[in-house]
Scaffold this active site. Sequence first.
Site, PDB file in Angstrom:
ATOM      1  CG  LEU A 124      -1.716   1.293   1.495  1.00 37.64           C
ATOM      2  CD1 LEU A 124      -2.670   1.598   0.340  1.00 37.64           C
ATOM      3  CD2 LEU A 124      -2.483   1.196   2.810  1.00 37.64           C
ATOM      4  NE  ARG A 248      -4.815   1.051  11.623  1.00 34.02           N
ATOM      5  CZ  ARG A 248      -5.434   1.965  10.895  1.00 34.02           C
ATOM      6  NH1 ARG A 248      -6.740   2.162  11.066  1.00 34.02           N
ATOM      7  NH2 ARG A 248      -4.779   2.673   9.999  1.00 34.02           N
ATOM      8  CD  GLU A 368      -0.776  -3.920  10.378  1.00 31.25           C
ATOM      9  OE1 GLU A 368      -1.995  -3.886  10.609  1.00 31.25           O
ATOM     10  OE2 GLU A 368      -0.131  -4.971  10.271  1.00 31.25           O
TER      11      GLU A 368
END
Length: 388
Positions: A124, A248, A368
């Site tokens: 990402l 998470r 994250e």
Amino acid sequence: MIRDNETQTLLEDSIRRFVRERLVPREHEIAETDAIPEELVQQMRELGLFGLSIPEAYGGLGLTMEEEVRVAFELGQTSPAFRSLIGTNNGIGSQGIVIDGTPEQRAHYLPRLASGELIGSFALTEPGAGSDAGALATSARRVSDAQGDAYVLNGTKRYITNAPHAGIFTVMARTDPAIKGAGGISAFIVEAGTPGLSLGKIDQKMGQKGAHTCDVIFENCRIPAANLIGGQEGVGFKTAMKVLDKGRLHIAAVAVGAAKRMLRDALAYAMERRQFGHPVAEFQLVQGMLADSKAELYAAECMVLDAARKRDEGRDVSVEASCAKYFATEMCGRVADRAVQIHGGAGYISDYGIERFYRDVRLFRLYEGTSQIQQIVIARGLMRGAEI
């Protein structure tokens, strides 16, 4: 949600023994060589650690969120490199396929991820984009020609965990350049070895030796149209957010595990180290650091378990996951700092291992979603639910 208490207890006990008997004794070696020995990787495969969260139908253990975080409490109590190797297969590297993949995509990739035959990676972040979806520049252009329907990817991804070892990448790319925000982003499966895909040099990091990241570069990288996750354009960022909510919670649990290890080591040292004729654990200022660490650790563990149970109930836990990740990782950093302080000069020396943890756990507050991103997620969640 614990499906079977006896089975869960056996699983946690076996992982706890594996961590203490097999992994902890090799921590210094991993830090020195920056590599995890293949025999340990194979033992991790045999324990099923690569498929903890992958559904049983595809060869995984299919753990619920609560079951998974309890396992992460144990895995977190050794060098983060071990957990990082299996982490992407159980989290960001597989969950996009688990959650939104087509039946064909799941059947083709998930069994090999669960067995550890494939390492999954999640691409990402970019040099100019991480939390800012609107800045994502990697493009995926749809083409149809004599070779069939395909997408051609161009762009660079940065800090990609396990990229040097990955067999497949979950890649976020912009399929509609006219849509500048998250709505123009789609998710793709790209196999390692695809022409046009290359890797940058392995990053030299502050800590977490043995866990590797690098750039992933796409230059006219052509992939089959069937590799569009879910077969639908424009929902890739939503897929990423679903994956990150789960991730998470997992990272929060790993932070709890690491804090438990550091507190245990600091307490053992404080009870053994003597000054002025007494163990330093008898001094009230040292006791204050130990007590603060235990109290914060207990609070973080309760938060993680509560959020995990809510997710298992099918509730939206975006805010709770961010709360847990934010508090647990910041807590872990404070425990690391106190553990070094309790060790005194020994805490700054590599022989004792606590300085390595001090460096390793610093990353928890960054990946994250940084602590500041978690604050934004929490605040926006509060505003959405506000009664005015």
